[in-house]
Design a protein around this motif. Structure first.
Motif, PDB file in Angstrom:
ATOM      1  N   GLY A 179     -53.307 -36.343 -48.274  1.00 34.53           N
ATOM      2  CA  GLY A 179     -54.333 -37.383 -48.224  1.00 34.53           C
ATOM      3  C   GLY A 179     -53.751 -38.747 -47.904  1.00 34.53           C
ATOM      4  O   GLY A 179     -54.360 -39.551 -47.189  1.00 34.53           O
TER       5      GLY A 179
ATOM      6  N   TYR B   6     -60.546 -33.206 -49.205  1.00 37.48           N
ATOM      7  CA  TYR B   6     -60.658 -32.792 -47.802  1.00 37.48           C
ATOM      8  C   TYR B   6     -60.832 -31.277 -47.806  1.00 37.48           C
ATOM      9  O   TYR B   6     -59.910 -30.506 -47.525  1.00 37.48           O
TER      10      TYR B   6
ATOM     11  N   LYS C 160     -62.707 -38.072 -50.687  1.00 36.88           N
ATOM     12  CA  LYS C 160     -62.121 -38.685 -49.506  1.00 36.88           C
ATOM     13  C   LYS C 160     -63.000 -39.857 -49.045  1.00 36.88           C
ATOM     14  O   LYS C 160     -64.196 -39.891 -49.370  1.00 36.88           O
ATOM     15  N   PRO C 161     -62.463 -40.840 -48.284  1.00 37.94           N
ATOM     16  CA  PRO C 161     -61.024 -41.017 -48.098  1.00 37.94           C
ATOM     17  C   PRO C 161     -60.363 -41.404 -49.413  1.00 37.94           C
ATOM     18  O   PRO C 161     -61.022 -41.882 -50.341  1.00 37.94           O
TER      19      PRO C 161
END
Length: 325
Positions: free
Chosen positions: A312, A127, A100-101
């Motif tokens: 996401g 995440y 992530k991101p």
């Protein structure tokens, strides 16, 4: 996934995040094995492979992605290369987990998502908080209605500038070309993703992002507000040049509230007229443990993973909205 044959993983970017936090679970999870790692520095790649008992290493990401003896890929590089490597893994037809991101912006995240969707390939985003017992206890409290109807969520995250920030030493996390909003991209993404997991998707968001300190090129102060699809309102402030570190989330309901920290291991607290509870639920040694175990369950058809390309992508959209992109 064939339960008799281990799924062979390759890691692109075996840096610090993979040492304890995320790398070992790909080796320790039943049905998985870690077969190859890549890092641009040959000496460090070889050292990592030796210490973690990984059979093969390389300095070339393509040798991981195109290797017929590698079944799946974990991309653990800085965000600016997630799209490059993600599209290559999608084209190779291999399941993938991306740190992530998902990417520095929603447009890049969407391109990655579409590539995996088009080819029908599983995509996961790291995440990992969606899989941690600590936050699933919070979700349990919410799902049981222990604070009544949820009305509002508020997060305040602050920290002092680090020695690295003050010294002017290069740090990719504060380089606007890699992480446009700096620590917001790195840290706030965890909370915003978690909030959609706990409270549902967000239908609108807005905010302001500025550079107050002039210590680096990325933004260092962000404030935002949002509206969940179910009518729950939210607000957040992320200040990376404050006088002290704070990390406090409050979820307000019609009959009580829940308090916790996104990034620190503080107690989770339930406060209502009928019930007061404070719990310390420790994280596992390897923070990605349950996240990776859930990937194994997903690929085996046992259970749906809570953090996919779709979730996401939604988090990337929310972040872009708050940043005014």
């Amino acid at each position: 996934m064939d339960n008799l044959k281990p799924l062979r993983w390759g890691i692109i970017g075996c840096g610090n995040v993979t040492e304890v936090k995320s790398g070992p679970p790909y080796k320790n999870t039943k049905g998985f094995e870690l077969s190859m790692v890549m890092r641009r520095n040959a000496e460090k790649a070889a050292d990592y492979a030796k210490r973690h008992q990984v059979p093969f290493w390389t300095t070339n990401a393509s040798k991981v992605i195109e290797n017929p003896k590698i079944d799946a890929v974990y991309i653990a590089t800085p965000p600016d290369t997630h799209k490059l490597y993600g599209l290559l893994v999608a084209a190779a037809g291999k399941p993938c987990c991306i740190e992530k991101p998902m990417a520095p912006c929603y447009a890049d995240s969407l391109e990655i998502y579409n590539a995996f969707q088009k080819n029908g390939i599983p995509l996961f985003i790291a995440y990992y908080r969606r899989s941690l017992p600590r936050f699933n206890k919070v979700k349990e409290w919410l799902d049981k209605g222990l604070i009544g109807d949820v009305r509002h969520i508020r997060w305040y995250k602050s920290r002092t500038p680090s020695e690295l920030d003050l010294s002017g030493t290069y740090n990719w996390r504060t380089d606007a070309k890699i992480a446009p909003a700096g620590y917001f991209d790195d840290l706030a993404s965890h909370g915003l993703d978690l909030f959609t997991y706990l409270l549902g998707n967000i239908k609108d968001a807005k905010g302001f992002a500025v550079n107050q300190q002039g210590l680096y090129s990325a933004k260092d102060a962000v404030t935002g507000s949002w509206l969940h699809e179910n009518g729950i309102t939210g607000e957040g402030s992320w200040i990376f040049g404050a006088n002290e570190q704070q990390d406090k989330v409050e979820i307000f309901g019609s009959k009580g509230e829940i308090r916790f920290s996104v990034l620190n291991e503080l107690p989770i607290e339930l406060i209502s007229p009928k019930l007061k509870e404070s719990l310390i639920i420790e994280h596992p040694k390897h923070l990605h443990r349950y996240h990776v175990e859930n990937i194994q369950k997903h690929l085996s058809g046992i259970a749906q993973h809570p953090s996919t390309g779709a979730t996401g992508l939604h988090t990337s959209w929310v972040m872009d909205k708050i940043l005014g992109n």
